[in-house]
Design a protein around this motif. Structure first.
Motif, PDB file in Angstrom:
ATOM      1  N   LYS A  40     -13.797   0.735  -9.043  1.00  0.00           N
ATOM      2  CA  LYS A  40     -13.740   2.126  -8.594  1.00  0.00           C
ATOM      3  C   LYS A  40     -14.271   3.106  -9.637  1.00  0.00           C
ATOM      4  N   GLU A  83       0.831  -1.210   0.000  1.00  0.00           N
ATOM      5  CA  GLU A  83       0.000   0.000   0.000  1.00  0.00           C
ATOM      6  C   GLU A  83       0.861   1.254   0.000  1.00  0.00           C
ATOM      7  N   ASN A 140      -9.737  -0.574  -3.696  1.00  0.00           N
ATOM      8  CA  ASN A 140      -8.678  -1.139  -4.536  1.00  0.00           C
ATOM      9  C   ASN A 140      -8.840  -2.651  -4.625  1.00  0.00           C
ATOM     10  N   LYS A 149     -10.529   1.106   0.482  1.00  0.00           N
ATOM     11  CA  LYS A 149     -10.496   2.226  -0.457  1.00  0.00           C
ATOM     12  C   LYS A 149     -11.049   1.844  -1.826  1.00  0.00           C
TER      13      LYS A 149
END
Length: 243
Positions: free
Chosen positions: A150, A81, A121, A119
Motif C-alpha cells: 500500500k 476486518e 491490505n 483495499k
C-alpha cells in the motif's frame, strides 16, 4: 405535576442503577461468514475477548467491561476486518465480527504466501481455511511485497485489474492465475483452454483490453474452438493477436 416529575426522576435513577449493577448473563458472538470464508470462528473470538481464557466475562459486572478494549483485542486477529462489541438491557454481551475478504492469493517462490483484499491490505494464509481466489505470482508481486504494497502507488492499477477479475462472474471462474514479470507485464492463465493471454500493463487502456478479452470469449472462441490457439495478445490497438 411536580410529584409526577419527581417520581419519574426516581424511577429513571433506579433503572440506571439497576443497569449499572448488571452482570454478564450471556455472550453472543456472530462471525459473518460472507463470501464462504471461514478464517475465524466463534471460539476464536471468545479466546481473543478473554485472552485465551485468562479473563472471565461470565457474570462480570458491565461496569468493569471496556467495549473498545475488547474490540481492540479481537482486531489483533488479522482476518478480522471490523468488529462491534455492545450489550443489551437483559445482560447479553454481543460481539459482531466481519471477516476480511481476500481477492488474490500472492504465491511466492520463497517464504509464505499471502492474501490481498480489495483495499490493498495484506494478511497471512490460514491453517483453518484456504480461500479459492485468483493466484498472482512473479517478480513484480515479490517486489511490491518487499516495498510494502500500500505504500507504493505502483500497485493501484494492478489492484484495479485484480478487482475487475474478482467482480466478473465469468472471469473469476475462468482465470485461475496471473503472472507479473519484472517489468510489470501481466499474463493470464485459464481453467479451460490452453491459451496464455498476454494482457500487458494495466494502463489507461484497461477498459479496452477487457472489452477485447470479452470479444475473444464471445466471438472468436465459439468460431475457432478452445484449442485453436496457444497465445492471445491484447496489447495492440484495436487488435487481438491469436497464434
Amino acid at each position: 405535576m411536580l410529584i409526577s416529575v419527581g417520581l419519574m426522576l426516581i424511577l429513571f435513577s433506579f433503572a440506571n442503577s439497576k443497569q449499572g449493577d448488571m452482570r454478564v448473563k450471556n455472550t453472543d458472538v456472530t462471525v459473518t461468514q460472507s463470501y464462504d470464508n471461514y478464517f475465524i470462528d466463534q471460539q476464536d473470538v471468545i479466546g481473543l475477548m478473554t485472552n485465551s481464557g485468562e479473563d472471565v466475562l461470565d457474570k462480570e459486572s458491565f461496569k468493569k467491561i471496556k467495549f473498545k478494549k475488547l474490540e481492540k483485542q479481537i482486531k489483533q486477529n488479522l482476518f478480522v476486518e471490523d468488529v462491534e462489541v455492545f450489550r443489551d438491557v437483559k445482560g447479553t454481551l454481543y460481539a459482531k465480527v466481519q471477516q476480511r475478504k481476500p481477492i488474490v492469493r500472492i504465491a511466492r517462490s520463497f517464504g509464505y504466501d499471502f492474501y490481498l483484499d480489495a483495499k490493498g491490505n495484506i494478511f497471512p494464509m490460514s491453517q483453518k481455511f484456504t480461500a479459492r481466489v485468483l493466484i498472482a505470482e512473479g517478480p513484480f508481486m515479490n517486489k511490491l511485497l518487499l516495498k510494502g504494497f500500500k505504500k507504493d502507488k505502483t500497485y493501484l492499477p494492478y489492484l484495479e485489474f485484480m478487482k475487475r477479475i474478482e467482480k466478473d462472474e465469468f472471469l473469476s471462474a475462468q482465470i485461475h492465475q496471473i503472472s507479473i514479470d519484472e517489468l510489470g507485464r501481466i499474463k493470464m492463465y485459464q481453467q479451460v483452454g490452453q491459451q496464455v493471454i498476454e494482457f500487458g500493463y494495466p494502463d489507461e487502456n484497461l477498459d479496452k483490453k477487457f472489452k477485447k478479452l470479452q470479444l475473444f470469449y464471445e466471438r472468436i472462441l465459439p468460431n475457432k474452438g478452445w484449442n485453436a490457439y496457444t497465445r492471445v495478445n491484447l496489447n495492440f490497438e484495436n487488435q487481438i493477436i491469436c497464434e
